[in-house]
Write a protein that holds these residues in place. Structure first.
Motif, PDB file in Angstrom:
ATOM      1  N   ASP A 216      -5.526   4.376  10.842  1.00 61.24           N
ATOM      2  CA  ASP A 216      -5.462   5.798  10.518  1.00 61.24           C
ATOM      3  C   ASP A 216      -4.372   6.102   9.483  1.00 61.24           C
ATOM      4  O   ASP A 216      -3.180   6.092   9.783  1.00 61.24           O
ATOM      5  N   GLY A 217      -4.820   6.415   8.270  1.00 63.28           N
ATOM      6  CA  GLY A 217      -3.872   6.698   7.183  1.00 63.28           C
ATOM      7  C   GLY A 217      -3.642   8.182   6.962  1.00 63.28           C
ATOM      8  O   GLY A 217      -3.174   8.586   5.890  1.00 63.28           O
ATOM      9  N   GLY A 218      -4.013   9.037   7.948  1.00 64.22           N
ATOM     10  CA  GLY A 218      -3.816  10.487   7.792  1.00 64.22           C
ATOM     11  C   GLY A 218      -5.007  11.131   7.090  1.00 64.22           C
ATOM     12  O   GLY A 218      -5.988  10.455   6.757  1.00 64.22           O
ATOM     13  N   GLY A 219      -4.908  12.443   6.843  1.00 65.26           N
ATOM     14  CA  GLY A 219      -6.023  13.250   6.332  1.00 65.26           C
ATOM     15  C   GLY A 219      -6.783  12.597   5.179  1.00 65.26           C
ATOM     16  O   GLY A 219      -8.006  12.491   5.225  1.00 65.26           O
ATOM     17  N   ASP A 220      -6.094  12.177   4.133  1.00 63.71           N
ATOM     18  CA  ASP A 220      -6.787  11.565   2.995  1.00 63.71           C
ATOM     19  C   ASP A 220      -6.585  10.045   2.958  1.00 63.71           C
ATOM     20  O   ASP A 220      -6.973   9.395   1.987  1.00 63.71           O
ATOM     21  N   GLY A 221      -5.987   9.508   4.007  1.00 62.82           N
ATOM     22  CA  GLY A 221      -5.799   8.051   4.101  1.00 62.82           C
ATOM     23  C   GLY A 221      -4.584   7.539   3.347  1.00 62.82           C
ATOM     24  O   GLY A 221      -4.292   6.346   3.368  1.00 62.82           O
ATOM     25  N   LEU A 222      -3.856   8.447   2.674  1.00 61.22           N
ATOM     26  CA  LEU A 222      -2.805   7.981   1.751  1.00 61.22           C
ATOM     27  C   LEU A 222      -1.381   8.199   2.275  1.00 61.22           C
ATOM     28  O   LEU A 222      -0.406   7.945   1.552  1.00 61.22           O
ATOM     29  N   ASP A 223      -1.241   8.649   3.519  1.00 55.02           N
ATOM     30  CA  ASP A 223       0.094   8.999   4.047  1.00 55.02           C
ATOM     31  C   ASP A 223       1.103   7.855   3.916  1.00 55.02           C
ATOM     32  O   ASP A 223       2.267   8.073   3.564  1.00 55.02           O
ATOM     33  N   PHE A 224       0.663   6.629   4.215  1.00 55.84           N
ATOM     34  CA  PHE A 224       1.625   5.520   4.205  1.00 55.84           C
ATOM     35  C   PHE A 224       2.054   5.157   2.784  1.00 55.84           C
ATOM     36  O   PHE A 224       3.190   4.764   2.556  1.00 55.84           O
ATOM     37  N   TYR A 225       1.126   5.326   1.826  1.00 58.19           N
ATOM     38  CA  TYR A 225       1.503   5.051   0.428  1.00 58.19           C
ATOM     39  C   TYR A 225       2.525   6.082  -0.052  1.00 58.19           C
ATOM     40  O   TYR A 225       3.493   5.744  -0.720  1.00 58.19           O
ATOM     41  N   ARG A 226       2.281   7.353   0.310  1.00 56.33           N
ATOM     42  CA  ARG A 226       3.245   8.393  -0.079  1.00 56.33           C
ATOM     43  C   ARG A 226       4.628   8.032   0.468  1.00 56.33           C
ATOM     44  O   ARG A 226       5.628   8.128  -0.226  1.00 56.33           O
ATOM     45  N   ALA A 227       4.649   7.609   1.739  1.00 54.75           N
ATOM     46  CA  ALA A 227       5.940   7.292   2.367  1.00 54.75           C
ATOM     47  C   ALA A 227       6.587   6.080   1.696  1.00 54.75           C
ATOM     48  O   ALA A 227       7.805   6.058   1.474  1.00 54.75           O
ATOM     49  N   ILE A 228       5.791   5.086   1.356  1.00 52.46           N
ATOM     50  CA  ILE A 228       6.357   3.886   0.719  1.00 52.46           C
ATOM     51  C   ILE A 228       6.984   4.268  -0.622  1.00 52.46           C
ATOM     52  O   ILE A 228       8.122   3.894  -0.917  1.00 52.46           O
ATOM     53  N   PHE A 229       6.250   5.027  -1.438  1.00 52.58           N
ATOM     54  CA  PHE A 229       6.804   5.401  -2.753  1.00 52.58           C
ATOM     55  C   PHE A 229       7.982   6.362  -2.606  1.00 52.58           C
ATOM     56  O   PHE A 229       8.922   6.331  -3.385  1.00 52.58           O
ATOM     57  N   ALA A 230       7.937   7.226  -1.603  1.00 54.34           N
ATOM     58  CA  ALA A 230       9.011   8.215  -1.462  1.00 54.34           C
ATOM     59  C   ALA A 230      10.266   7.622  -0.833  1.00 54.34           C
ATOM     60  O   ALA A 230      11.383   8.026  -1.164  1.00 54.34           O
ATOM     61  N   ARG A 231      10.104   6.656   0.081  1.00 55.70           N
ATOM     62  CA  ARG A 231      11.257   6.248   0.890  1.00 55.70           C
ATOM     63  C   ARG A 231      11.698   4.805   0.719  1.00 55.70           C
ATOM     64  O   ARG A 231      12.866   4.486   0.964  1.00 55.70           O
ATOM     65  N   TRP A 232      10.780   3.903   0.370  1.00 52.47           N
ATOM     66  CA  TRP A 232      11.100   2.477   0.461  1.00 52.47           C
ATOM     67  C   TRP A 232      11.508   1.834  -0.854  1.00 52.47           C
ATOM     68  O   TRP A 232      11.940   0.676  -0.864  1.00 52.47           O
TER      69      TRP A 232
END
Ligand code: GLN
Length: 291
Positions: A216-232
């Motif tokens: 489950d990647g959230g509404g559009d499936g991209l939540d984890f990518y957003r977090a990786i680019f924003a935080r990691w």
């Protein structure tokens, strides 16, 4: 009396009849597990006569498979990138598609000595362990939010005698990384990327058996990518590489995220079906606010 081969032929026929695509392969996986033998030893012993407990277990395994349970969970193991890995229902079954990302990661490390690698959302550890096995001088941190997955990933590291260079770490990708992590030459991730609304419609062998937290990647499936680019990105060395798997149709969004984060070299990699399945991000120009 039946030989192992007789049971094999019957099992293969039943799987084929039920529409299982690679019936011979799955029959070998299920029956070697039922015989408690490695697949190559099972094949060697095909002409022998098995005991009654094998016959019972092979029936039970076949029934479970015909009811929809994936062979990897029944057998408790699956091969990925040449490594036999222990698998259980706490982790996603490694997909051959993910070898695309793994190969890209290994290729990047060929130009580096003593690299530090971070594998986020590691699950069974498949990507990080395949990288560790292929690149003998790198050190790998396997990170996952689920402790049960980490325990499994650790056992897989031990099984392949990689634990000297491999650590397991509890980490939530949606939260910022711990400060003491240091920086990495390579960060890999096959995060959950299925849009929440699409999970119900997945193949029942996935939907009913694989862990939703890994899908489950959230509404559009991209939540984890957003977090990786924003935080990691602070834990990626400036000359390092970020390597991400993505779902069909998601690579455009990932390119956008990457470009916005300052990456100048973004390279897509296609799976055997022609889908852009992985992307690597390099050559990051950091903005003033990052430094
Ligand atoms: N590739 C998997 C599937 O299609 C999904 C993996 C993931 O979400 N990371 O079932």
């Amino acid at each position: 009396m039946k030989t192992y081969n007789d049971v094999y032929l019957e099992t293969r026929r039943a799987l084929r009849f039920a529409g299982v695509e690679d019936a011979g392969f799955e029959a070998r996986i299920l029956l070697s597990a039922a015989a408690d033998k490695r697949p190559e030893d099972f094949l060697r012993d095909l002409r022998l006569y098995p005991g009654e407990d094998f016959v019972q277990r092979s029936k039970e395994y076949l029934d479970r498979r015909l009811a929809g349970e994936p062979a990897a969970y029944i057998a408790g193991s699956w091969e990925f990138h040449g490594l036999e890995l222990e698998i259980n229902p706490n982790v996603l079954i490694p997909r051959s598609d993910t070898e695309v990302l793994t190969d890209a990661a290994i290729d990047f490390l060929r130009r580096r000595n003593g690299a530090r690698v971070l594998d986020l959302c590691t699950g069974s550890g498949c990507i990080g362990l395949a990288v560790a096995a292929a690149v003998p001088d790198c050190r790998v941190v396997l990170a996952d939010i689920d402790r049960r997955a980490l325990m499994l990933a650790k056992r897989n590291a031990l099984r392949h005698k990689l634990s000297q260079r491999v650590l397991a770490l509890e980490a939530d990708v949606l939260a910022p990384p711990a400060r003491q992590l240091g920086q990495f030459d390579l960060i890999t991730a096959n995060p959950p990327y299925i849009p929440t609304g699409e999970i119900e419609g997945l193949d029942p062998s996935v939907r009913d058996y694989e862990p939703w937290t890994a899908l489950d990647g959230g509404g559009d499936g991209l939540d984890f990518y957003r977090a990786i680019f924003a935080r990691w990105l602070p834990v990626l060395k400036p000359e390092g590489c970020l390597a991400l798997e993505c779902g069909e149709g998601q690579s455009e969004a990932l390119r956008r995220f990457g470009a916005r984060a300052g990456f100048t070299e973004i390279t897509p990699f296609r799976d055997t079906g022609g889908t852009e399945r992985a992307l690597t991000f390099q050559g990051r120009i950091q903005s003033e606010s990052d430094i």
